[in-house]
Design a protein around this motif. Structure first.
Motif, mmCIF file in Angstrom:
data_model
loop_
_atom_site.group_PDB
_atom_site.id
_atom_site.type_symbol
_atom_site.label_atom_id
_atom_site.label_comp_id
_atom_site.label_asym_id
_atom_site.label_seq_id
_atom_site.Cartn_x
_atom_site.Cartn_y
_atom_site.Cartn_z
ATOM 1 N N UNK A 53 0.837 -1.197 0.000
ATOM 2 C CA UNK A 53 0.000 0.000 0.000
ATOM 3 C C UNK A 53 0.877 1.254 0.000
ATOM 4 N N UNK A 54 1.937 1.241 0.817
ATOM 5 C CA UNK A 54 2.832 2.392 0.893
ATOM 6 C C UNK A 54 3.491 2.649 -0.458
ATOM 7 N N UNK A 55 3.924 1.583 -1.131
ATOM 8 C CA UNK A 55 4.554 1.746 -2.440
ATOM 9 C C UNK A 55 3.584 2.390 -3.424
ATOM 10 N N UNK A 56 2.326 1.929 -3.419
ATOM 11 C CA UNK A 56 1.325 2.464 -4.344
ATOM 12 C C UNK A 56 1.008 3.925 -4.030
ATOM 13 N N UNK A 57 0.867 4.259 -2.759
ATOM 14 C CA UNK A 57 0.554 5.626 -2.377
ATOM 15 C C UNK A 57 1.720 6.567 -2.654
ATOM 16 N N UNK A 58 2.944 6.092 -2.435
ATOM 17 C CA UNK A 58 4.114 6.913 -2.742
ATOM 18 C C UNK A 58 4.228 7.186 -4.239
ATOM 19 N N UNK A 59 3.901 6.190 -5.057
ATOM 20 C CA UNK A 59 3.913 6.399 -6.505
ATOM 21 C C UNK A 59 2.930 7.493 -6.902
ATOM 22 N N UNK A 60 1.748 7.475 -6.280
ATOM 23 C CA UNK A 60 0.755 8.497 -6.595
ATOM 24 C C UNK A 60 1.225 9.860 -6.086
ATOM 25 N N UNK A 61 1.862 9.871 -4.918
ATOM 26 C CA UNK A 61 2.370 11.121 -4.381
ATOM 27 C C UNK A 61 3.454 11.710 -5.286
ATOM 28 N N UNK A 62 4.340 10.851 -5.799
ATOM 29 C CA UNK A 62 5.395 11.325 -6.693
ATOM 30 C C UNK A 62 4.806 11.883 -7.985
ATOM 31 N N UNK A 63 3.775 11.209 -8.515
ATOM 32 C CA UNK A 63 3.116 11.708 -9.724
ATOM 33 C C UNK A 63 2.416 13.032 -9.450
ATOM 34 N N UNK A 64 1.804 13.136 -8.267
ATOM 35 C CA UNK A 64 1.127 14.374 -7.859
ATOM 36 C C UNK A 64 2.140 15.524 -7.785
ATOM 37 N N UNK A 65 3.307 15.240 -7.245
ATOM 38 C CA UNK A 65 4.348 16.266 -7.136
ATOM 39 C C UNK A 65 4.824 16.719 -8.509
ATOM 40 N N UNK A 66 5.068 15.746 -9.409
ATOM 41 C CA UNK A 66 5.550 16.091 -10.749
ATOM 42 C C UNK A 66 4.538 16.931 -11.518
ATOM 43 N N UNK A 67 3.251 16.669 -11.282
ATOM 44 C CA UNK A 67 2.208 17.367 -12.037
ATOM 45 C C UNK A 67 1.855 18.727 -11.450
ATOM 46 N N UNK A 68 1.775 18.825 -10.126
ATOM 47 C CA UNK A 68 1.244 20.038 -9.496
ATOM 48 C C UNK A 68 2.286 20.893 -8.785
ATOM 49 N N UNK A 69 3.281 20.275 -8.168
ATOM 50 C CA UNK A 69 4.238 21.043 -7.360
ATOM 51 C C UNK A 69 5.664 20.539 -7.580
ATOM 52 N N UNK A 70 6.163 20.605 -8.819
ATOM 53 C CA UNK A 70 7.498 20.034 -9.093
ATOM 54 C C UNK A 70 8.632 20.730 -8.349
ATOM 55 N N UNK A 71 8.420 21.970 -7.933
ATOM 56 C CA UNK A 71 9.500 22.724 -7.292
ATOM 57 C C UNK A 71 9.410 22.732 -5.765
ATOM 58 N N UNK A 72 8.350 22.133 -5.227
ATOM 59 C CA UNK A 72 8.177 22.141 -3.781
ATOM 60 C C UNK A 72 8.999 21.047 -3.112
ATOM 61 N N UNK A 73 9.356 21.279 -1.858
ATOM 62 C CA UNK A 73 10.042 20.270 -1.044
ATOM 63 C C UNK A 73 9.145 19.050 -0.867
ATOM 64 N N UNK A 74 9.761 17.853 -0.750
ATOM 65 C CA UNK A 74 9.004 16.597 -0.662
ATOM 66 C C UNK A 74 8.052 16.580 0.529
ATOM 67 N N UNK A 75 8.502 17.092 1.675
ATOM 68 C CA UNK A 75 7.647 17.079 2.864
ATOM 69 C C UNK A 75 6.415 17.965 2.674
ATOM 70 N N UNK A 76 6.579 19.117 2.001
ATOM 71 C CA UNK A 76 5.443 19.999 1.753
ATOM 72 C C UNK A 76 4.467 19.370 0.771
ATOM 73 N N UNK A 77 5.003 18.722 -0.258
ATOM 74 C CA UNK A 77 4.134 18.034 -1.226
ATOM 75 C C UNK A 77 3.351 16.929 -0.531
ATOM 76 N N UNK A 78 3.994 16.224 0.385
ATOM 77 C CA UNK A 78 3.315 15.140 1.105
ATOM 78 C C UNK A 78 2.112 15.682 1.868
ATOM 79 N N UNK A 79 2.260 16.839 2.501
ATOM 80 C CA UNK A 79 1.137 17.442 3.232
ATOM 81 C C UNK A 79 0.017 17.826 2.280
ATOM 82 N N UNK A 80 0.365 18.387 1.116
ATOM 83 C CA UNK A 80 -0.643 18.721 0.108
ATOM 84 C C UNK A 80 -1.365 17.463 -0.376
ATOM 85 N N UNK A 81 -0.595 16.399 -0.617
ATOM 86 C CA UNK A 81 -1.173 15.145 -1.154
ATOM 87 C C UNK A 81 -2.137 14.525 -0.149
#
Length: 440
Positions: free
Chosen positions: A337-365
């Motif tokens: 489950x963690x692997x699948x959710x992290x994949x979606x989080x990484x895709x979310x970051x690339x699409x919406x917040x490519x320049x944001x820090x990983x921890x901030x993107x995680x909170x948004x996701x």
């Protein structure tokens, strides 16, 4: 009386003593006084005293029991309500109960996938003063199921393959920490959904021992026990008409050998390559991370002629993706489950917040994806599956219906479609009752 005797420094070193706690001298000195119940527990829970310990377990009244499906056991096992939680109770000998209690506590400290021990209860007597068997109490693993509860008519071959793969991974994880099981079987394992696979948890540790390291002979013997036990379990299912006719019990049971050995080799074997292929060091680490394991260190050696590099990783723990997701979001879920959710989080970051820090993107996701999905699930369906599994399935469902439509489906529509077409028809796995509906 409740005795807080289960302290770490009091537990035996299993590979020296072989792990069996000596009987309390008072337990063999003579007949105990009626009602002198003794509870050994790491944490005192007075609710234990409210249960009918003066009745042998198989005769416990229905109003104290939780009607959860039970696996096959040589002992009498019952599930009971204790406060707001469910516990599993197993009648067994005092020596065995104490050994298993301490073994489970050690395995939990080593982060092994196993049930949580609650207490050992001795000194039980019925109303006539007759001795009753001691019991081991463990906490029920929420959303988990014995393998027989994963079907109601016939167990499909692909589901069985996923169960055996999960069993092989569990055995590898236990062997890495030096645990010899001695009674590997589907019946001694609980399974939880983990994205498209299953996560396996050890239930019965009464034959287990901990060593600094297992020999290849010990590991192979555990594997042979697993193969024989699983073949027998599948034959029983076939005899009862509960398994697909195309399943060969013996050939299927041998899948655990291939799955285990392949995983063990990936985690432990040396690998040689030319010095010009140094990138393969990082590739090996990525492969191990993809399998869910972290690497503490890598041993690098050159061959005598200096033309090759030999690497051997030191794997320390499973749960690579689980730990990363927990660090980023606070969500504690299974590895798949963690692997699948992290994949979606990484895709979310690339699409919406490519320049944001990983921890901030995680909170948004979490706020815009995870919480948005779980918040849209009707309250009456909250016990169907654990939240991480629901989010995984919604994401998969959205992908499939978007593919069929040829355009991106909005999240709200995807959630509504999933609830109506899938979740509504699933069993309530938070409180899985007897006589379950068909599983997928």
């Amino acid at each position: 009386m409740i005795r807080h005797t289960a302290q770490w420094h009091d537990e035996p070193t299993n590979y020296v003593q072989p792990g069996k706690l000596p009987r309390d001298a008072s337990a063999t000195a003579g007949p105990a006084v009626a009602g002198s119940l003794s509870i050994t527990s790491a944490t005192a829970d007075p609710a234990l005293l409210d249960l009918p310990w003066q009745i042998q377990l198989e005769d416990w009244p229905a109003d104290t029991l939780a009607p959860l499906p039970r696996g096959i056991s040589r002992h009498v096992v019952r599930f009971a309500m204790m406060g707001g939680s469910v516990i599993a109770i197993k009648e067994t000998g005092e020596h065995v109960a104490r050994h298993e209690y301490h073994m489970l506590r050690k395995l939990r400290r080593l982060a092994a996938p196993c049930v949580e021990p609650v207490a050992v209860i001795t000194g039980r007597k019925d109303t006539d003063g007759n001795d009753l068997e001691p019991v081991l109490v463990t906490r029920h693993l929420k959303y988990s199921m014995p393998y027989r509860a994963l079907f109601s008519q016939k167990l499909r071959r692909d589901t069985l393959t996923r169960l055996i793969d999960a069993q092989a991974l569990l055995l590898v994880r236990l062997h890495l920490i030096g645990f010899y099981w001695g009674d590997v079987s589907l019946s001694n394992t609980l399974f939880r959904r983990d994205a498209g696979s299953f996560a396996a948890y050890l239930v019965d540790a009464e034959t287990g021992e901990l060593y600094p390291e297992l020999s290849s002979g010990q590991r192979e013997y555990d594997l042979e026990i697993a193969r024989v036990n699983i073949a027998g379990e599948l034959m029983d299912l076939m005899e009862a008409g509960l398994i697909e006719d195309k399943v060969d019990p013996v050939a299927t049971s041998e899948q655990i050998l291939h799955a285990y050995r392949g995983l063990w080799a990936e985690l432990n074997e040396k690998e040689s390559f030319d010095l010009s292929e140094r990138w393969r060091v990082d590739e090996r680490i990525r492969r191990l991370n993809d399998l869910g394991f972290d690497v503490e260190e890598i041993s690098l050696k050159t061959s005598p002629d200096g033309g090759q590099l030999v690497i051997q990783p030191k794997v320390v723990d499973a749960g690579h993706h689980t730990r990363r997701l927990l660090r980023l979001t606070g969500l504690d879920v299974e590895e798949g489950q963690a692997r699948r959710l992290l994949n979606d989080m990484d895709a979310y970051r690339a699409k919406k917040h490519p320049d944001l820090d990983e921890e901030l993107v995680a909170a948004h996701w979490v706020a815009n994806v995870f919480d948005r999905i779980t918040g849209a699930i009707p309250r009456e369906f909250h016990g169907k599956l654990e939240p991480a599994q629901i989010v995984h399935e919604v994401l998969e469902h959205r992908w499939y219906i978007s593919e069929a439509r040829g355009s991106n489906v909005p999240m709200e529509e995807a959630v509504a479609s999933y609830v109506d077409a899938v979740l509504r028809h699933r069993r309530d796995e938070a409180r899985l009752m007897l006589d379950p509906e068909p599983a997928d």
